[in-house]
Design a protein around this motif. Structure first.
Motif, mmCIF file in Angstrom:
data_model
loop_
_atom_site.group_PDB
_atom_site.id
_atom_site.type_symbol
_atom_site.label_atom_id
_atom_site.label_comp_id
_atom_site.label_asym_id
_atom_site.label_seq_id
_atom_site.Cartn_x
_atom_site.Cartn_y
_atom_site.Cartn_z
ATOM 1 N N PHE A 33 65.521 -1.522 82.037
ATOM 2 C CA PHE A 33 64.174 -2.075 81.851
ATOM 3 C C PHE A 33 63.260 -1.432 82.888
ATOM 4 O O PHE A 33 63.664 -1.262 84.021
ATOM 5 C CB PHE A 33 64.201 -3.603 82.044
ATOM 6 N N PRO A 34 62.114 -1.026 82.573
ATOM 7 C CA PRO A 34 61.328 -1.143 81.345
ATOM 8 C C PRO A 34 61.465 0.076 80.426
ATOM 9 O O PRO A 34 60.832 0.132 79.384
ATOM 10 C CB PRO A 34 59.915 -1.284 81.870
ATOM 11 N N ASN A 35 62.331 1.045 80.825
ATOM 12 C CA ASN A 35 62.515 2.237 79.985
ATOM 13 C C ASN A 35 62.946 1.869 78.569
ATOM 14 O O ASN A 35 62.576 2.556 77.608
ATOM 15 C CB ASN A 35 63.577 3.160 80.583
ATOM 16 N N ASN A 36 63.742 0.794 78.445
ATOM 17 C CA ASN A 36 64.248 0.429 77.124
ATOM 18 C C ASN A 36 63.121 0.066 76.158
ATOM 19 O O ASN A 36 63.282 0.185 74.947
ATOM 20 C CB ASN A 36 65.291 -0.682 77.216
ATOM 21 N N LEU A 37 61.991 -0.353 76.673
ATOM 22 C CA LEU A 37 60.846 -0.659 75.795
ATOM 23 C C LEU A 37 60.328 0.623 75.137
ATOM 24 O O LEU A 37 60.061 0.649 73.929
ATOM 25 C CB LEU A 37 59.731 -1.337 76.587
ATOM 26 N N ILE A 38 60.185 1.667 75.930
ATOM 27 C CA ILE A 38 59.726 2.961 75.402
ATOM 28 C C ILE A 38 60.828 3.563 74.534
ATOM 29 O O ILE A 38 60.560 4.092 73.452
ATOM 30 C CB ILE A 38 59.366 3.923 76.558
ATOM 31 N N ALA A 39 62.090 3.502 75.004
ATOM 32 C CA ALA A 39 63.219 4.083 74.274
ATOM 33 C C ALA A 39 63.371 3.455 72.889
ATOM 34 O O ALA A 39 63.608 4.156 71.902
ATOM 35 C CB ALA A 39 64.511 3.918 75.070
ATOM 36 N N ALA A 40 63.230 2.155 72.807
ATOM 37 C CA ALA A 40 63.346 1.474 71.514
ATOM 38 C C ALA A 40 62.203 1.871 70.591
ATOM 39 O O ALA A 40 62.409 2.083 69.390
ATOM 40 C CB ALA A 40 63.369 -0.033 71.712
ATOM 41 N N GLY A 41 61.010 1.982 71.154
ATOM 42 C CA GLY A 41 59.847 2.345 70.343
ATOM 43 C C GLY A 41 59.942 3.742 69.758
ATOM 44 O O GLY A 41 59.438 4.002 68.665
ATOM 45 N N TYR A 42 60.576 4.642 70.454
ATOM 46 C CA TYR A 42 60.701 6.030 69.996
ATOM 47 C C TYR A 42 62.104 6.352 69.502
ATOM 48 O O TYR A 42 62.456 7.513 69.319
ATOM 49 C CB TYR A 42 60.269 6.993 71.100
ATOM 50 N N LYS A 43 62.928 5.323 69.327
ATOM 51 C CA LYS A 43 64.274 5.437 68.753
ATOM 52 C C LYS A 43 65.173 6.424 69.508
ATOM 53 O O LYS A 43 65.837 7.265 68.908
ATOM 54 C CB LYS A 43 64.192 5.807 67.277
ATOM 55 N N PHE A 44 65.203 6.304 70.826
ATOM 56 C CA PHE A 44 66.146 7.070 71.628
ATOM 57 C C PHE A 44 67.516 6.415 71.460
ATOM 58 O O PHE A 44 67.677 5.235 71.770
ATOM 59 C CB PHE A 44 65.747 7.052 73.111
ATOM 60 N N GLU A 45 68.486 7.165 70.971
ATOM 61 C CA GLU A 45 69.830 6.625 70.768
ATOM 62 C C GLU A 45 70.717 7.002 71.935
ATOM 63 O O GLU A 45 70.526 8.043 72.567
ATOM 64 C CB GLU A 45 70.407 7.162 69.465
ATOM 65 N N LEU A 46 71.713 6.168 72.197
ATOM 66 C CA LEU A 46 72.643 6.432 73.283
ATOM 67 C C LEU A 46 73.496 7.658 72.956
ATOM 68 O O LEU A 46 73.821 7.906 71.794
ATOM 69 C CB LEU A 46 73.552 5.229 73.522
ATOM 70 N N ALA A 47 73.854 8.396 73.975
ATOM 71 C CA ALA A 47 74.715 9.572 73.815
ATOM 72 C C ALA A 47 76.171 9.128 73.914
ATOM 73 O O ALA A 47 76.515 8.257 74.715
ATOM 74 C CB ALA A 47 74.407 10.595 74.898
#
Length: 192
Positions: free
Chosen positions: A156-170
């Motif tokens: 957090f708070p990166n997960n807010l941006i990551a979810a919005g732009y659909k960054f998937e876990l490696a």
């Protein structure tokens, strides 16, 4: 005055979002680079294996099944990795099966003194062993990059941006069961 404070706050939030987004992109690119480094070493391994098997074929007459398994594992690994990109479970399993079959080949080659004495075979085995080491280092770099990226995506708070732009876990590179069985079957040395 209040409008300027709100405008400044809005600009700060946008800049903060852009910084997080750019960091996530940078980390995702580093993960892709890590996989590319593995891919380069895998290609080298794929190129060395047929030469090694062909050179050993004359010496290992009774081990044709093992030689066949090495080539089949190589071909399966090539097929599993054709898509490029980050590793899938299928490519990890295929690479582990190839590593296991190479381990059996190296173990069996110890039983053939003429094979061990052949300069071409010896050179190919050394190159392949060096390539295996490089693959190990590349996998470590990939896993380090993937872990840093995953941590950034989940924090957090990166997960807010990551979810919005659909960054998937490696996916992390893990030892598959075929390779684990080979590791566990390695004989223990007792020098007492």
């Amino acid at each position: 005055m209040t409008i300027w404070i709100l405008l400044g706050l809005a600009i700060a939030i946008v800049l903060w979002g852009i910084a997080i987004y750019n960091r996530l992109i940078s980390l995702r690119t580093q993960v892709a680079n890590g996989w590319s480094q593995i891919d380069v070493q895998l290609k080298r391994r794929y190129d060395l294996i047929p030469n090694l098997v062909e050179s050993a074929k004359d010496y290992m007459g009774y081990e044709q099944e093992t030689l066949k398994q090495v080539i089949e594992a190589r071909n399966s690994a090539i097929t599993a990795n054709k898509g490029g990109g980050v590793p899938s479970q299928a490519s990890v399993a295929a690479e582990s099966a190839l590593t296991a079959s190479l381990g059996r080949f190296f173990a069996l080659s110890e039983n053939y003194p003429n094979l061990k004495a052949n300069e071409t075979v010896q050179k190919l085995m050394e190159e392949l062993a060096g390539t295996e080491n490089k693959i190990g280092f590349a996998r470590q770099f990939y896993n380090d990059s993937a872990t840093a990226y995953n941590t950034a995506v989940l924090s957090f708070p990166n997960n807010l941006i990551a979810a919005g732009y659909k960054f998937e876990l490696a996916e992390l590179w893990r030892v598959a069961e075929a390779e684990r069985a080979t590791i566990e079957a390695t004989p223990k040395v007792d020098l007492r």
